[in-house]
Design a protein around this motif. Structure first.
Motif, mmCIF file in Angstrom:
data_model
loop_
_atom_site.group_PDB
_atom_site.id
_atom_site.type_symbol
_atom_site.label_atom_id
_atom_site.label_comp_id
_atom_site.label_asym_id
_atom_site.label_seq_id
_atom_site.Cartn_x
_atom_site.Cartn_y
_atom_site.Cartn_z
ATOM 1 N N ILE A 20 59.035 32.818 29.550
ATOM 2 C CA ILE A 20 60.463 32.673 29.794
ATOM 3 C C ILE A 20 60.692 31.375 30.553
ATOM 4 O O ILE A 20 59.768 30.791 31.112
ATOM 5 C CB ILE A 20 61.055 33.865 30.582
ATOM 6 C CG1 ILE A 20 60.469 33.921 32.012
ATOM 7 C CG2 ILE A 20 60.828 35.177 29.855
ATOM 8 C CD1 ILE A 20 61.181 34.922 32.916
ATOM 9 N N GLY A 21 61.933 30.930 30.580
ATOM 10 C CA GLY A 21 62.279 29.711 31.293
ATOM 11 C C GLY A 21 63.491 29.057 30.665
ATOM 12 O O GLY A 21 63.930 29.439 29.571
ATOM 13 N N PRO A 22 64.068 28.058 31.321
ATOM 14 C CA PRO A 22 65.279 27.406 30.819
ATOM 15 C C PRO A 22 65.052 26.707 29.490
ATOM 16 O O PRO A 22 63.910 26.418 29.102
ATOM 17 C CB PRO A 22 65.608 26.376 31.921
ATOM 18 C CG PRO A 22 64.804 26.781 33.105
ATOM 19 C CD PRO A 22 63.601 27.495 32.586
ATOM 20 N N ASN A 23 66.140 26.414 28.788
ATOM 21 C CA ASN A 23 66.052 25.620 27.568
ATOM 22 C C ASN A 23 65.411 24.277 27.878
ATOM 23 O O ASN A 23 65.726 23.633 28.877
ATOM 24 C CB ASN A 23 67.457 25.375 26.986
ATOM 25 C CG ASN A 23 68.043 26.620 26.364
ATOM 26 O OD1 ASN A 23 67.322 27.502 25.947
ATOM 27 N ND2 ASN A 23 69.361 26.692 26.306
ATOM 28 N N GLY A 24 64.508 23.857 26.999
ATOM 29 C CA GLY A 24 63.876 22.562 27.181
ATOM 30 C C GLY A 24 62.737 22.551 28.175
ATOM 31 O O GLY A 24 62.172 21.489 28.466
ATOM 32 N N ALA A 25 62.374 23.722 28.700
ATOM 33 C CA ALA A 25 61.300 23.768 29.705
ATOM 34 C C ALA A 25 59.933 23.511 29.084
ATOM 35 O O ALA A 25 59.009 23.096 29.777
ATOM 36 C CB ALA A 25 61.307 25.114 30.419
#
Length: 365
Positions: A38-43
């Motif tokens: 999981i993680g922000p967009n573009g991570a």
């Protein structure tokens, strides 16, 4: 890392054109586990997955599959152990959905790629499992995105892998097929001891289905742990940089900001009765207060996010005289009162005093 893990990495660095994006990726996945990124967009979640499946060249380090470096494995050897479902659209020419699913059997065929009766039966079984057998004669390029996702999952299933890698597998799927897909993955994990490595944007699903969660943040893997460690209000706000609204770890859901201003409506709630009212008032932009709610009440979780004022009592305690006075003071400043509670018992009996006072003042809606 331990070589007992079915998939693991050593000093892994990934990126594009030899330029590092994420360094020192430590990943360990055993058979019978679901590990979710999981993680922000573009991570860099997709970049990690593409590097693991050799779609992107590694910048550094190594990936091991069943105690063998993937660099030393042929494509066919990998295909017999690993199936992949990525988000990129494929554009097969003049292929039916059954034809696309059948490509999952090619690692087990000869040089001519001819499928036998057993292979065809496995294709049918996989398509039936994802409720896509009725699509078998449809042109793959002419079906919806959600239907394509199911076909690609069927292809991965009939490949009979020991590990499945999926990039945003629930994209384009409606709620029924999201749940069915995750149920199928859990079934494969439990019954066939398959290892699953995937990325997800839906935090509620990741929280419920994962055995382990890896958080990708900035240029690194920030942490790895079980869902109970990862999915807290504070950490999810930090990971995604949430500045508007809130994340509720108990429900695994997002909430919008509370309407601004002094409360105009007082909601007498409890036991989940107030949640529909809270959401309706929030949608209408009407600031409201709620009470008197025990801090372990399901209504308290949502009221804490959406109400301007919440009068609460400690869990497992009787409502005190002080809390009644506090609630009455707030209620008397409101324009109207909504009683969402249908009955009063020993725990919330003092809330009936609020209802009677609202009736006396002509505020009860």
């Amino acid at each position: 890392m331990t070589q007992k893990s079915f998939v693991y990495t050593e000093n892994l660095t990934v990126g594009y054109d030899g330029k590092p994006l994420i360094r020192d990726i430590r990943l360990s996945l055993e058979k019978g586990q679901i590990l979710t990124l999981i993680g922000p967009n573009g991570a860099g979640k997709s970049t990690i997955l593409k590097s693991l499946i050799r779609q992107l060249k590694l910048v550094g380090g190594a990936v091991w599959l069943d105690n063998t470096s993937m660099e030393r494995m042929t494509d066919k050897e990998i295909s017999r152990k690993m199936a992949v479902v990525m988000t990129e659209r494929i554009h097969p020419e003049l292929m039916t959905c059954e034809d696309v699913v059948a490509t999952g059997r090619y690692p087990y065929t000869g040089t001519l790629g001819i499928l036998g009766a057993e292979d065809h039966e496995k294709v049918k079984s996989a398509m039936q499992l994802v409720h896509a057998w009725e699509l078998r004669d449809r042109d793959f390029s002419a079906i919806s995105d959600g239907q394509r996702q199911r076909i690609l999952l069927a292809r991965a299933i009939c490949q009979e892998p020991e590990v499945i890698v999926l990039d945003e597998p629930t994209s384009f799927l409606d709620i029924r097929h999201k749940l069915e897909l995750l149920a199928i993955l859990k079934q494969m994990v439990h019954e066939k001891h398959v290892a699953v490595l995937m990325s997800l944007h839906e935090l509620d699903l990741a929280q419920k289905v994962s055995d382990l969660v890896i958080c990708v943040h900035g240029d690194r893997i920030e942490c790895m742990g079980v869902p109970e460690e990862i999915f807290t209000d504070e950490y999810i706000h930090h990971l995604y940089g949430v500045t508007v609204g809130s994340y509720n770890a108990s429900f695994g859901c997002l909430e919008l900001d509370a309407p601004r201003g002094e409360p105009e409506v007082f909601v007498i709630a409890g036991g989940g009765s107030g949640i529909p009212v809270f959401r309706q008032l929030q949608r209408q932009g009407i600031p409201f207060a709620a009470g008197i709610l025990p801090e372990n009440d399901v209504d308290y979780q949502v009221a804490h996010a959406l109400a301007g004022t919440v009068i609460s009592e400690q869990a497992f305690e009787e409502i005190s005289e002080e809390k009644v006075r506090e609630a009455l003071a707030v209620m008397r400043r409101c324009k109207r009162v909504i009683c969402a509670v249908s009955r009063f018992g020993m725990v919330n009996r003092r809330c009936e005093e609020l209802k009677k006072e609202a009736e006396r003042m002509g505020l009860l809606q």
